[in-house]
Design an enzyme around this catalytic site. Structure first.
Site, PDB file in Angstrom:
ATOM      1  N   ASN A 124      11.191   0.399  18.211  1.00  0.00           N
ATOM      2  CA  ASN A 124      12.591   0.235  18.628  1.00  0.00           C
ATOM      3  C   ASN A 124      12.615  -0.785  19.755  1.00  0.00           C
ATOM      4  O   ASN A 124      12.163  -0.499  20.864  1.00  0.00           O
ATOM      5  CB  ASN A 124      13.119   1.610  19.098  1.00  0.00           C
ATOM      6  CG  ASN A 124      14.477   1.513  19.755  1.00  0.00           C
ATOM      7  OD1 ASN A 124      15.163   0.496  19.661  1.00  0.00           O
ATOM      8  ND2 ASN A 124      14.870   2.578  20.435  1.00  0.00           N
ATOM      9  N   LYS A 142      15.137  -1.967  21.272  1.00  0.00           N
ATOM     10  CA  LYS A 142      16.259  -1.779  22.213  1.00  0.00           C
ATOM     11  C   LYS A 142      16.940  -3.128  22.478  1.00  0.00           C
ATOM     12  O   LYS A 142      17.021  -3.953  21.563  1.00  0.00           O
ATOM     13  CB  LYS A 142      15.757  -1.112  23.506  1.00  0.00           C
ATOM     14  CG  LYS A 142      14.960   0.169  23.201  1.00  0.00           C
ATOM     15  CD  LYS A 142      14.654   1.003  24.402  1.00  0.00           C
ATOM     16  CE  LYS A 142      13.836   2.214  23.976  1.00  0.00           C
ATOM     17  NZ  LYS A 142      13.569   3.138  25.062  1.00  0.00           N
ATOM     18  N   HIS A 196      19.914   8.276  19.688  1.00  0.00           N
ATOM     19  CA  HIS A 196      18.909   8.011  20.720  1.00  0.00           C
ATOM     20  C   HIS A 196      19.444   8.499  22.069  1.00  0.00           C
ATOM     21  O   HIS A 196      20.647   8.459  22.322  1.00  0.00           O
ATOM     22  CB  HIS A 196      18.592   6.513  20.761  1.00  0.00           C
ATOM     23  CG  HIS A 196      17.395   6.191  21.598  1.00  0.00           C
ATOM     24  ND1 HIS A 196      17.467   6.102  22.966  1.00  0.00           N
ATOM     25  CD2 HIS A 196      16.096   5.971  21.270  1.00  0.00           C
ATOM     26  CE1 HIS A 196      16.262   5.836  23.441  1.00  0.00           C
ATOM     27  NE2 HIS A 196      15.407   5.741  22.433  1.00  0.00           N
ATOM     28  N   GLU A 210      12.051  13.161  20.761  1.00  0.00           N
ATOM     29  CA  GLU A 210      11.797  12.288  21.910  1.00  0.00           C
ATOM     30  C   GLU A 210      12.202  12.996  23.197  1.00  0.00           C
ATOM     31  O   GLU A 210      13.383  12.951  23.588  1.00  0.00           O
ATOM     32  CB  GLU A 210      12.607  10.995  21.775  1.00  0.00           C
ATOM     33  CG  GLU A 210      12.257  10.161  20.574  1.00  0.00           C
ATOM     34  CD  GLU A 210      12.534   8.680  20.848  1.00  0.00           C
ATOM     35  OE1 GLU A 210      11.580   7.895  20.794  1.00  0.00           O
ATOM     36  OE2 GLU A 210      13.682   8.327  21.131  1.00  0.00           O
ATOM     37  N   GLY A 247       9.887   5.743  28.221  1.00  0.00           N
ATOM     38  CA  GLY A 247       9.790   4.627  29.170  1.00  0.00           C
ATOM     39  C   GLY A 247       9.172   5.006  30.508  1.00  0.00           C
ATOM     40  O   GLY A 247       9.260   4.251  31.465  1.00  0.00           O
ATOM     41  N   GLY A 256       9.020   2.517  21.779  1.00  0.00           N
ATOM     42  CA  GLY A 256       9.855   1.564  22.500  1.00  0.00           C
ATOM     43  C   GLY A 256       9.023   0.444  23.072  1.00  0.00           C
ATOM     44  O   GLY A 256       8.638  -0.501  22.378  1.00  0.00           O
ATOM     45  N   GLY A 257       8.687   0.554  24.358  1.00  0.00           N
ATOM     46  CA  GLY A 257       8.015  -0.513  25.102  1.00  0.00           C
ATOM     47  C   GLY A 257       6.818  -1.127  24.389  1.00  0.00           C
ATOM     48  O   GLY A 257       6.693  -2.361  24.321  1.00  0.00           O
TER      49      GLY A 257
HETATM   50  P1  PGA Z   1       9.065   4.247  24.967  1.00  0.00           P
HETATM   51  O1  PGA Z   1      10.495   4.456  24.231  1.00  0.00           O
HETATM   52  O2  PGA Z   1       8.032   4.146  23.867  1.00  0.00           O
HETATM   53  O3  PGA Z   1       9.222   2.958  25.717  1.00  0.00           O
HETATM   54  O4  PGA Z   1       8.845   5.426  25.810  1.00  0.00           O
HETATM   55  C1  PGA Z   1      10.629   5.316  23.138  1.00  0.00           C
HETATM   56  C2  PGA Z   1      12.049   5.283  22.619  1.00  0.00           C
HETATM   57  O5  PGA Z   1      12.980   5.160  23.403  1.00  0.00           O
HETATM   58  O6  PGA Z   1      12.270   5.395  21.389  1.00  0.00           O
END
Ligand code: PGA
Length: 243
Positions: free
Chosen positions: A9, A11, A96, A165, A171, A225-226
């Site tokens: 993702n 974002k 989300h 999640e 994050g 995410g990241g």
């Molecule tokens: P993250 O984000 O891997 O950066 O923790 C996960 C997400 O928001 O789906």
């Protein structure tokens, strides 16, 4: 057999030019990835068309980061299922924790989005998860159960992905213990009552923890995410190994 779904993702990251560079680095990394897993990326809307062209013939599938429940109309800032399908998008993230938090998205709205996605042939990735405070107060299971019951009402589990999640893990670099993530994913599966439901874990998934997470019996993929912004990291995650 549940085929895992490994999804990135992005974002609100990546211009089209950056997305092109990412694809040039990423596609060679998945040329030998086994077909026992789905590989998906969810770019911002503006990069969907670019990725659709560049991913043709590859193992990479596309997701949107949102989808509206109406086919068209006066809904500024929203996107319809057919607009996404025109570009070969097959998944849609809904619910989300970021739109839940910043735009007060309710379980009812999330359910409308997910139903609309399914009725148009898109696979919704419905995100659920508790906050830090809710976990500390011992409310995690109750919160997640409510999100599951209201958010998944009337959905067909055969064309659905649920992403567990925990908000405190998103994050933050604080990954949920694999055994605890597995326990919650197992609970979600029992509440939905469908042994075939695909359930992902999401929250600080990285190359360093992917193999351990994917070895868990009730974790059928990850929402990243990241670490999905870096082609090398996401390539390692896509090529997870459990043996
Ligand atoms: P993250 O984000 O891997 O950066 O923790 C996960 C997400 O928001 O789906």
């Amino acid at each position: 057999m549940r085929k895992p779904v490994i999804a990135g993702n992005w974002k609100m990251h990546m211009t089209c030019a950056q997305a092109r560079d990412w694809m040039a680095a990423f596609l060679p990394l998945i040329s030998d990835t086994p077909d026992d897993r789905h590989l998906v990326v969810a770019p911002p809307f503006t990069a969907i068309s670019t990725l659709s062209d560049l991913s043709r013939g590859s193992k990479l599938e596309l997701s949107s980061q949102n989808v509206h429940w109406e086919g068209e109309g006066a809904f500024t800032g929203e996107i319809s299922p057919s607009m996404l399908q025109e570009h070969g998008v097959t998944y849609a993230i809904v619910g989300h924790s970021e739109p839940r938090k910043y735009f007060s998205e309710s379980d009812e709205q999330i359910n409308h989005r997910a139903r609309s996605a399914q009725s148009h042939g898109l696979i919704p990735i419905v995100c659920v998860g508790e906050s830090d405070e809710q976990r500390t107060r011992g409310e995690a299971e109750r919160v997640i159960r409510r999100q599951v019951e209201q958010g998944l009402e009337g959905l067909d589990p055969a064309t659905l992905v649920v992403a567990y999640e925990p908000i405190w893990a998103i994050g933050t670099g604080k990954t949920c213990e694999a055994s605890e993530a597995n326990r919650i994913c197992g609970l979600i599966r029992s509440w939905v009552g469908s042994p075939d439901l695909i359930i992902q874990y999401g929250g600080s998934v990285k190359p360093a923890n992917i193999d351990q997470l994917m070895a868990m019996s009730d974790i059928d993929g990850v929402l990243v995410g990241g670490a999905s912004l870096d082609p090398e990291s996401f390539g390692r995650i896509a090529n997870y190994q459990t043996t």
